[in-house]
Design a protein around this motif. Structure first.
Motif, PDB file in Angstrom:
ATOM      1  N   ALA A  44      36.432   3.243 -13.032  1.00 29.07           N
ATOM      2  CA  ALA A  44      35.252   3.900 -12.969  1.00 29.07           C
ATOM      3  C   ALA A  44      34.130   3.682 -13.865  1.00 29.07           C
ATOM      4  N   GLY A  45      34.555   2.927 -14.867  1.00 33.24           N
ATOM      5  CA  GLY A  45      33.459   2.659 -16.159  1.00 33.24           C
ATOM      6  C   GLY A  45      32.623   1.322 -15.673  1.00 33.24           C
ATOM      7  N   ARG A  46      32.901   0.765 -14.970  1.00 38.02           N
ATOM      8  CA  ARG A  46      32.211  -0.474 -14.762  1.00 38.02           C
ATOM      9  C   ARG A  46      30.660  -0.297 -14.580  1.00 38.02           C
ATOM     10  N   ALA A  47      30.229   0.548 -13.979  1.00 40.25           N
ATOM     11  CA  ALA A  47      28.586   0.654 -13.612  1.00 40.25           C
ATOM     12  C   ALA A  47      28.098   1.196 -14.983  1.00 40.25           C
ATOM     13  N   PRO A  48      28.586   2.412 -15.472  1.00 37.79           N
ATOM     14  CA  PRO A  48      28.097   2.895 -16.785  1.00 37.79           C
ATOM     15  C   PRO A  48      28.019   1.681 -17.871  1.00 37.79           C
ATOM     16  N   TRP A  49      29.186   0.971 -17.949  1.00 35.26           N
ATOM     17  CA  TRP A  49      29.007   0.037 -18.984  1.00 35.26           C
ATOM     18  C   TRP A  49      28.010  -0.824 -18.881  1.00 35.26           C
ATOM     19  N   GLN A  50      27.880  -1.395 -17.617  1.00 37.03           N
ATOM     20  CA  GLN A  50      26.796  -2.149 -17.424  1.00 37.03           C
ATOM     21  C   GLN A  50      25.329  -1.718 -17.546  1.00 37.03           C
ATOM     22  N   VAL A  51      25.195  -0.419 -17.299  1.00 39.33           N
ATOM     23  CA  VAL A  51      23.798   0.215 -17.612  1.00 39.33           C
ATOM     24  C   VAL A  51      23.761   0.134 -19.464  1.00 39.33           C
ATOM     25  N   LEU A  52      24.852   0.212 -20.027  1.00 38.42           N
ATOM     26  CA  LEU A  52      24.882   0.203 -21.760  1.00 38.42           C
ATOM     27  C   LEU A  52      24.445  -1.271 -21.947  1.00 38.42           C
ATOM     28  N   ALA A  53      25.004  -2.088 -21.179  1.00 34.66           N
ATOM     29  CA  ALA A  53      24.860  -3.558 -21.544  1.00 34.66           C
ATOM     30  C   ALA A  53      23.269  -3.917 -21.295  1.00 34.66           C
ATOM     31  N   GLY A  54      22.561  -3.402 -20.557  1.00 33.97           N
ATOM     32  CA  GLY A  54      21.301  -3.503 -20.221  1.00 33.97           C
ATOM     33  C   GLY A  54      20.477  -2.965 -21.142  1.00 33.97           C
ATOM     34  N   ALA A  55      20.857  -1.640 -21.653  1.00 30.07           N
ATOM     35  CA  ALA A  55      20.301  -1.022 -22.638  1.00 30.07           C
ATOM     36  C   ALA A  55      20.313  -1.674 -23.894  1.00 30.07           C
ATOM     37  N   ALA A  56      21.434  -2.282 -24.216  1.00 31.90           N
ATOM     38  CA  ALA A  56      21.848  -2.852 -25.517  1.00 31.90           C
ATOM     39  C   ALA A  56      21.510  -4.387 -25.566  1.00 31.90           C
ATOM     40  N   ALA A  57      21.185  -4.989 -24.691  1.00 33.80           N
ATOM     41  CA  ALA A  57      20.928  -6.413 -24.648  1.00 33.80           C
ATOM     42  C   ALA A  57      19.543  -6.748 -25.822  1.00 33.80           C
ATOM     43  N   GLY A  58      20.168  -7.745 -26.609  1.00 31.72           N
ATOM     44  CA  GLY A  58      18.931  -8.266 -27.618  1.00 31.72           C
ATOM     45  C   GLY A  58      18.992  -7.202 -28.740  1.00 31.72           C
ATOM     46  N   ARG A  59      19.733  -6.301 -28.815  1.00 27.42           N
ATOM     47  CA  ARG A  59      19.460  -5.330 -29.941  1.00 27.42           C
ATOM     48  C   ARG A  59      20.238  -5.451 -31.229  1.00 27.42           C
ATOM     49  N   GLY A  60      21.124  -6.374 -31.090  1.00 26.93           N
ATOM     50  CA  GLY A  60      21.912  -6.920 -32.046  1.00 26.93           C
ATOM     51  C   GLY A  60      22.845  -5.681 -32.667  1.00 26.93           C
ATOM     52  N   LEU A  61      23.199  -4.850 -31.967  1.00 29.88           N
ATOM     53  CA  LEU A  61      24.234  -3.861 -32.515  1.00 29.88           C
ATOM     54  C   LEU A  61      25.558  -4.156 -32.716  1.00 29.88           C
ATOM     55  N   THR A  62      26.264  -3.740 -33.366  1.00 28.77           N
ATOM     56  CA  THR A  62      27.588  -4.067 -33.859  1.00 28.77           C
ATOM     57  C   THR A  62      28.764  -3.079 -33.222  1.00 28.77           C
ATOM     58  N   GLY A  63      29.840  -3.448 -33.054  1.00 27.08           N
ATOM     59  CA  GLY A  63      30.772  -2.586 -32.187  1.00 27.08           C
ATOM     60  C   GLY A  63      31.993  -2.309 -33.006  1.00 27.08           C
ATOM     61  N   ARG A  64      32.834  -1.069 -32.720  1.00 28.11           N
ATOM     62  CA  ARG A  64      34.248  -0.926 -33.224  1.00 28.11           C
ATOM     63  C   ARG A  64      34.967  -0.164 -32.169  1.00 28.11           C
ATOM     64  N   LEU A  65      35.964  -0.624 -31.761  1.00 28.73           N
ATOM     65  CA  LEU A  65      36.955   0.049 -30.727  1.00 28.73           C
ATOM     66  C   LEU A  65      37.827   0.825 -31.501  1.00 28.73           C
ATOM     67  N   LEU A  66      37.439   2.399 -31.301  1.00 26.50           N
ATOM     68  CA  LEU A  66      38.190   3.537 -31.778  1.00 26.50           C
ATOM     69  C   LEU A  66      39.504   3.906 -31.364  1.00 26.50           C
ATOM     70  N   TYR A  67      39.599   3.460 -30.043  1.00 27.34           N
ATOM     71  CA  TYR A  67      40.876   3.888 -29.341  1.00 27.34           C
ATOM     72  C   TYR A  67      40.954   3.140 -27.981  1.00 27.34           C
ATOM     73  N   GLU A  68      42.427   2.612 -27.797  1.00 26.59           N
ATOM     74  CA  GLU A  68      42.547   1.892 -26.466  1.00 26.59           C
ATOM     75  C   GLU A  68      43.992   2.227 -26.057  1.00 26.59           C
ATOM     76  N   ASP A  69      44.074   2.706 -24.853  1.00 23.34           N
ATOM     77  CA  ASP A  69      45.550   2.792 -24.364  1.00 23.34           C
ATOM     78  C   ASP A  69      45.377   3.081 -22.930  1.00 23.34           C
ATOM     79  N   ALA A  70      46.584   3.194 -22.200  1.00 26.47           N
ATOM     80  CA  ALA A  70      46.671   3.348 -20.787  1.00 26.47           C
ATOM     81  C   ALA A  70      47.454   4.588 -20.382  1.00 26.47           C
ATOM     82  N   PRO A  71      47.283   5.663 -21.117  1.00 25.04           N
ATOM     83  CA  PRO A  71      47.992   6.986 -20.475  1.00 25.04           C
ATOM     84  C   PRO A  71      47.854   6.903 -18.872  1.00 25.04           C
ATOM     85  N   TYR A  72      49.100   7.388 -18.442  1.00 24.93           N
ATOM     86  CA  TYR A  72      49.135   7.720 -17.017  1.00 24.93           C
ATOM     87  C   TYR A  72      48.860   6.496 -16.051  1.00 24.93           C
ATOM     88  N   GLY A  73      48.605   5.367 -16.596  1.00 22.71           N
ATOM     89  CA  GLY A  73      48.394   4.012 -15.860  1.00 22.71           C
ATOM     90  C   GLY A  73      46.931   3.916 -15.792  1.00 22.71           C
TER      91      GLY A  73
END
Length: 239
Positions: free
Chosen positions: A201-230
């Motif tokens: 379900a995140g595909r479209a919102p993430w691609q909106v973010l990609a369009g908003a952030a393109a060329g901005r030079g932001l840095t990222g941090r992954l704070l949580y990653e898991d697959a509860p409930y699959g």
């Protein structure tokens, strides 16, 4: 321009009243979401845009309400305080579930750093259209922050909502790397067909973010990653 972004999952189970006895299983995810929202507040935005997916797109005013009654709990949330001058977008108790979860997260964080606007992205919106929407949203203020809501594949295990798909783990691993590196190119390149088959379900919102952030030079941090409930859940902060 976009100055910061937080990426959070949006399952209703993130709300403890809905999770009930399983509430503690997502405690770490909720803590990570709180940390990501703190990054947004620290960026001193003049506008927060909350982006989630829904079957059909739409714009929502600050103060629009959402309800979790459809999930069996009499709980109502609001997308920030009522604005003094409504803009004429959707009103009433009609936030889609993804934005209702976002509103709940903001209530828990006692958000007051900037006015809020809500945007629901149609789940099937093509990548190029997502990018254009992101560009438009990033240009809606001098210092725009985004709260982006959505999950990865729902096909990680046999008991997952979408059953087990062997492609799911690799898809989610790529998303995790992209979010950790603020890699807008990798997010923009996500295959909408594959994402749909994996119920991401995140595909479209993430691609909106990609369009908003393109060329901005932001840095990222992954704070949580898991697959509860699959289901793949990610929390990331970009600044």
């Amino acid at each position: 321009m976009l100055v910061a972004a937080a990426v959070c999952p949006a399952p209703p189970l993130l709300v403890p009243q809905l999770a009930q006895g399983a509430a503690e299983e997502l405690a770490a995810a909720r803590t990570a979401c709180s940390d990501a929202l703190a990054v947004l507040a620290a960026s001193r935005p003049d506008l927060l845009v909350v982006v989630g997916s829904s079957p059909q797109g739409g714009a929502y005013d600050q103060g629009t309400r959402g309800s979790f009654a459809g999930f069996g709990v009499d709980l109502t949330v609001r997308l920030g305080p009522e604005p003094e001058e409504p803009s004429g977008h959707a009103t009433g108790t009609d936030l889609p579930p993804s934005l209702a979860v976002g509103a709940w997260l903001l209530e828990q964080a006692r958000w007051g750093a900037a006015p809020i606007a809500g945007v629901a992205v149609a789940a099937g919106l093509e990548p190029a259209a997502c990018a254009r929407l992101g560009e438009d949203l990033a240009g809606s203020g001098d210092r725009v922050a985004m709260l982006v809501l959505g999950e990865g594949s729902a096909c990680r295990t046999l008991k997952a909502p979408g059953y087990l798909d062997e492609r799911a783990e690799g898809f989610d691993a790529g998303v995790g790397r992209a979010l950790a590196a603020a890699d807008t190119g990798a997010l923009a390149a996500l295959d909408p067909v594959l994402a749909g088959e994996l119920q991401a379900a995140g595909r479209a919102p993430w691609q909106v973010l990609a369009g908003a952030a393109a060329g901005r030079g932001l840095t990222g941090r992954l704070l949580y990653e898991d697959a509860p409930y699959g289901v793949g859940y990610f929390v990331a902060a970009w600044s």
